[in-house]
Write an enzyme that holds these catalytic residues in place. Structure first.
Site, PDB file in Angstrom:
ATOM      1  N   THR A   9      -3.147   7.887  -0.104  1.00 37.68           N
ATOM      2  CA  THR A   9      -3.237   7.822  -1.422  1.00 37.68           C
ATOM      3  C   THR A   9      -4.252   8.448  -2.038  1.00 37.68           C
ATOM      4  O   THR A   9      -4.411   9.002  -3.256  1.00 37.68           O
ATOM      5  CB  THR A   9      -3.345   6.191  -1.892  1.00 37.68           C
ATOM      6  N   GLY A  39       5.640   9.387  -2.245  1.00 37.44           N
ATOM      7  CA  GLY A  39       6.410   8.600  -0.977  1.00 37.44           C
ATOM      8  C   GLY A  39       7.740   9.017  -0.977  1.00 37.44           C
ATOM      9  O   GLY A  39       8.333   9.012  -1.935  1.00 37.44           O
ATOM     10  N   LYS A  65      13.378   7.743  -4.000  1.00 33.78           N
ATOM     11  CA  LYS A  65      13.041   6.191  -4.737  1.00 33.78           C
ATOM     12  C   LYS A  65      12.879   6.145  -6.304  1.00 33.78           C
ATOM     13  O   LYS A  65      13.167   5.286  -6.937  1.00 33.78           O
ATOM     14  CB  LYS A  65      11.911   5.582  -3.690  1.00 33.78           C
ATOM     15  N   GLN A  91       2.282  17.111  -3.737  1.00 36.42           N
ATOM     16  CA  GLN A  91       1.461  16.602  -2.590  1.00 36.42           C
ATOM     17  C   GLN A  91       2.378  17.044  -1.186  1.00 36.42           C
ATOM     18  O   GLN A  91       3.303  16.080  -1.193  1.00 36.42           O
ATOM     19  CB  GLN A  91       1.313  15.170  -2.733  1.00 36.42           C
ATOM     20  N   ASN A  95      -5.183  -5.923  -2.933  1.00 40.69           N
ATOM     21  CA  ASN A  95      -5.101  -4.816  -3.891  1.00 40.69           C
ATOM     22  C   ASN A  95      -3.689  -4.790  -4.052  1.00 40.69           C
ATOM     23  O   ASN A  95      -2.682  -4.272  -3.382  1.00 40.69           O
ATOM     24  CB  ASN A  95      -5.899  -3.568  -2.850  1.00 40.69           C
ATOM     25  N   ARG A 104      13.114   3.617   3.373  1.00 42.55           N
ATOM     26  CA  ARG A 104      13.693   2.146   3.448  1.00 42.55           C
ATOM     27  C   ARG A 104      14.849   2.299   2.321  1.00 42.55           C
ATOM     28  O   ARG A 104      15.746   1.197   2.378  1.00 42.55           O
ATOM     29  CB  ARG A 104      12.852   1.255   3.453  1.00 42.55           C
ATOM     30  N   GLU A 141      -7.831  -1.995   4.731  1.00 42.09           N
ATOM     31  CA  GLU A 141      -5.993  -1.912   4.971  1.00 42.09           C
ATOM     32  C   GLU A 141      -5.797  -2.949   6.118  1.00 42.09           C
ATOM     33  O   GLU A 141      -6.615  -3.148   7.072  1.00 42.09           O
ATOM     34  CB  GLU A 141      -5.971  -0.606   5.187  1.00 42.09           C
TER      35      GLU A 141
HETATM   36  C1  UD1 Z   1      -1.302   0.897  -0.715  1.00 42.33           C
HETATM   37  C2  UD1 Z   1      -3.031   0.835  -0.650  1.00 42.33           C
HETATM   38  C3  UD1 Z   1      -3.061  -0.914  -0.128  1.00 42.33           C
HETATM   39  C4  UD1 Z   1      -2.259  -2.005  -1.454  1.00 42.33           C
HETATM   40  C5  UD1 Z   1      -0.891  -1.365  -1.453  1.00 42.33           C
HETATM   41  C6  UD1 Z   1      -0.092  -2.168  -2.608  1.00 42.33           C
HETATM   42  C7  UD1 Z   1      -4.135   2.535   0.054  1.00 42.33           C
HETATM   43  C8  UD1 Z   1      -4.850   3.065   1.301  1.00 42.33           C
HETATM   44  N1  UD1 Z   1      -3.714   1.439   0.400  1.00 42.33           N
HETATM   45  O1  UD1 Z   1      -0.880   0.577   0.558  1.00 42.33           O
HETATM   46  O2  UD1 Z   1      -4.477  -1.447  -0.424  1.00 42.33           O
HETATM   47  O3  UD1 Z   1      -2.241  -3.057  -1.109  1.00 42.33           O
HETATM   48  O4  UD1 Z   1      -0.704  -0.076  -1.581  1.00 42.33           O
HETATM   49  O5  UD1 Z   1       1.017  -1.891  -2.607  1.00 42.33           O
HETATM   50  O6  UD1 Z   1      -4.058   2.985  -1.062  1.00 42.33           O
HETATM   51  N2  UD1 Z   1       1.775   7.868  -2.143  1.00 42.33           N
HETATM   52  C9  UD1 Z   1       1.606   9.240  -2.422  1.00 42.33           C
HETATM   53  N3  UD1 Z   1       1.298   9.963  -1.354  1.00 42.33           N
HETATM   54  C10 UD1 Z   1       0.796   9.535  -0.318  1.00 42.33           C
HETATM   55  C11 UD1 Z   1       0.678   8.021  -0.053  1.00 42.33           C
HETATM   56  C12 UD1 Z   1       1.407   7.193  -0.907  1.00 42.33           C
HETATM   57  O7  UD1 Z   1       2.125   9.616  -3.447  1.00 42.33           O
HETATM   58  O8  UD1 Z   1       0.130  10.288   0.524  1.00 42.33           O
HETATM   59  C13 UD1 Z   1       2.289   6.998  -3.050  1.00 42.33           C
HETATM   60  C14 UD1 Z   1       3.722   6.070  -2.578  1.00 42.33           C
HETATM   61  O9  UD1 Z   1       4.538   6.703  -3.110  1.00 42.33           O
HETATM   62  C15 UD1 Z   1       3.568   4.716  -3.565  1.00 42.33           C
HETATM   63  C16 UD1 Z   1       1.982   4.606  -3.491  1.00 42.33           C
HETATM   64  O10 UD1 Z   1       1.316   5.813  -3.346  1.00 42.33           O
HETATM   65  O11 UD1 Z   1       3.851   4.726  -4.590  1.00 42.33           O
HETATM   66  C17 UD1 Z   1       1.451   3.304  -2.506  1.00 42.33           C
HETATM   67  O12 UD1 Z   1       1.791   4.244  -1.366  1.00 42.33           O
HETATM   68  P1  UD1 Z   1       2.107   3.152   0.172  1.00 42.33           P
HETATM   69  O13 UD1 Z   1       2.642   4.111   1.320  1.00 42.33           O
HETATM   70  O14 UD1 Z   1       3.032   2.005  -0.464  1.00 42.33           O
HETATM   71  O15 UD1 Z   1       0.698   2.435   0.103  1.00 42.33           O
HETATM   72  P2  UD1 Z   1       0.468   1.248   1.207  1.00 42.33           P
HETATM   73  O16 UD1 Z   1       0.146   1.699   2.648  1.00 42.33           O
HETATM   74  O17 UD1 Z   1       1.520   0.212   1.061  1.00 42.33           O
END
Ligand code: UD1
Ligand code: CA
Length: 452
Positions: free
Chosen positions: A77, A9, A20, A71, A165, A13, A150
């Site tokens: 995720t 990610g 980050k 990635q 979650n 922000r 979600e």
């Molecule tokens: C995710 C969860 C949600 C949970 C929340 C907790 C999913 C679909 N949703 O949502 O259920 O309540 O976390 O914080 O999993 N990341 C990647 N690659 C990506 C997307 C994300 O590495 O393509 C990493 C981000 O850097 C981060 C983590 O995965 O460390 C979570 O990503 P984030 O976008 O914060 O997920 P949420 O949408 O908040």
């Protein structure tokens, strides 16, 4: 157990050039906290999924036990974990962690891992009073976990669910490969959700169990500097609590910062606003005054650091006094009962027992014997602009105020240097050495008067 850490990610922000997961918490990158915890729970292999700015992350934290999966682009995720799969081996379980959730605890993860098996998926969930933003845990009428929805895809009724979650889970690896091959991106965000594997597991008759963290703080993620600052205070308060539990006196547990490992003996007392960096050892009865910074140092029993001092890369014996306003730099070794007073700087020097430099001195690249008195304004001139030289001051030397010792130079045992001496040659033991213009007084002299 295999471990995947999601760290791709962008962290927009944070409004920072630094990715980050490299932002510091307690002086260490967020991701480094997660890696330490992954190792502590016995990871066989750790695969970090990185993306935006990732090469910097990799350079900062690479280690032999890490694999890195790029990635690009970031499609969710589920897509992130998919990138890690080629690096994972065996038919065991895989723990998924987030690089921006730094305080997840080992006990919590051990419990989660113990709940998973080759035919059981374990997810870490919490009940939140304010669940918005998180994926919600949907349970069936019997109370079994059914799926995760979600927030953006949830119905109003689902949004009312307060069990959320955390994102952290342990899955059987063979099953996970299959499930990740089957998830799509037909949802509000058009992302491949890792959370979709829960419904697939249930459909395959695989049991899904939810365990809970020891504390809510463990599951907090960092998305902004504001989150980072909040988490820092929570983390520091927890460290302070551990110190208090171990018997350390903290004048105010909300005003201490430990950015490394602080090891304390019995009856250690720490006044307000002190910062400890790297590995610091304080022996029995050590007292640290207000506003001191102690970095990579060991202080012997009964030693005292008075306010506003900086002690770095130093070994301090027993019953020493440092400060107020003193600075010891790397390579400083003080034996027992040494006193350094205000505006005294010591670097790469060994000062033996009971020696004192109580005011305004620079002692660099020096070997100082026992019971030496270094007067105010004494300076070792250790540097000629190109090279550095040592100054040797033997036992029982008395150095008068405002003396310069131009190194390399030696002051013999029991010698006295008169105030104002510029010492360019060795001073013999037991004698007074003084370099000073002779004092004259002119009796017939009158002050010049201003011309009219
Ligand atoms: C995710 C969860 C949600 C949970 C929340 C907790 C999913 C679909 N949703 O949502 O259920 O309540 O976390 O914080 O999993 N990341 C990647 N690659 C990506 C997307 C994300 O590495 O393509 C990493 C981000 O850097 C981060 C983590 O995965 O460390 C979570 O990503 P984030 O976008 O914060 O997920 P949420 O949408 O908040
Ligand atoms: Ca998030």
């Amino acid at each position: 157990m295999e471990v995947v850490v999601l760290a791709a990610g962008q962290g927009k922000r944070m409004r920072s050039i630094l990715p980050k997961v490299l932002q510091p918490l307690a002086g260490r990158p967020l991701l480094s906290h997660v890696l330490t915890t992954a190792r502590a729970v016995g990871a066989d292999r750790i695969c970090v999924v990185y993306g935006h700015g990732g090469e910097v992350v990799r350079q900062a934290l690479d280690a032999p036990d890490l694999a890195w999966a790029l990635q690009e682009p970031q499609l969710g995720t589920g897509h992130a974990v998919l990138q890690a799969l080629p690096h994972l081996q065996g038919e065991g379980t895989v723990l998924v962690l987030y690089g921006d959730v730094p305080l997840i605890g080992t006990a919590t993860l051990q419990r989660l891992a113990a709940a998973a098996a080759s035919d059981r998926l374990a997810i870490l969930t919490v009940e939140l009073a304010e669940p918005s933003g998180y994926g919600r845990i949907v349970r069936d009428p019997e109370g079994r976990v059914h799926r995760i929805v979600e927030e953006k895809d949830a119905t109003p009724a689902e949004r009312a669910i307060r069990e959320v979650n955390t994102g952290i889970l342990v899955a059987p690896l063979a099953r996970l490969r299959d499930w990740l091959g089957r998830i799509g991106n037909n949802n509000a965000q058009q992302e491949y959700y890792l959370t979709d594997i829960i419904a697939l597991a249930v459909g395959d008759g695989v049991e899904v169990v939810a365990t809970h963290p020891d504390t809510e703080v463990e599951t907090l993620g960092v998305n902004s500097k504001s989150h980072l600052a909040q988490l820092e205070r929570l983390h520091q308060r927890a460290i302070a609590q551990r110190l208090l539990d171990d018997g350390v006196t903290l004048i105010d547990p909300t005003r201490i910062d430990v950015r490394g490992e602080l090891i304390c003996g019995r009856d250690v007392e720490i006044d307000v606003n002190c910062v400890f960096e790297g590995r610091v050892e304080l022996a029995d009865g050590v007292k640290i005054g207000a506003n001191a910074v102690i970095r990579e140092a060991r202080l012997g029993p009964g030693s005292r650091v008075a306010p506003f001092s900086l002690v770095e890369g130093s070994e301090v014996g027993a019953d020493c006094v440092i400060g107020p306003y003193a600075r010891t730099r790397p390579g400083t070794v003080l034996l027992d009962e040494v006193h350094l007073g205000n505006f005294v700087e010591v670097k790469n020097s060994r000062i033996a027992g009971q020696s004192k430099a109580n005011h305004l001195a620079y002692v660099g690249d020096a070997d100082v014997g026992e019971r030496v008195n270094i007067g105010a304004g004494t300076i070792t001139c250790n540097y000629d602009g190109a090279n550095k030289y040592r100054t040797i001051i033997e036992d029982d030397v008395f150095i008068g105020s405002d003396t310069q010792l131009v190194a390399p130079v030696r002051v013999g045992r029991g010698a006295t240097l008169g105030a104002g001496t510029t010492l360019t040659k060795d001073a013999p033991e037991g004698q007074l050495t003084v370099s000073r213009a002779h004092q004259v007084s002119l009796s017939g002299w009158t002050r010049p008067k201003k011309k009219k």
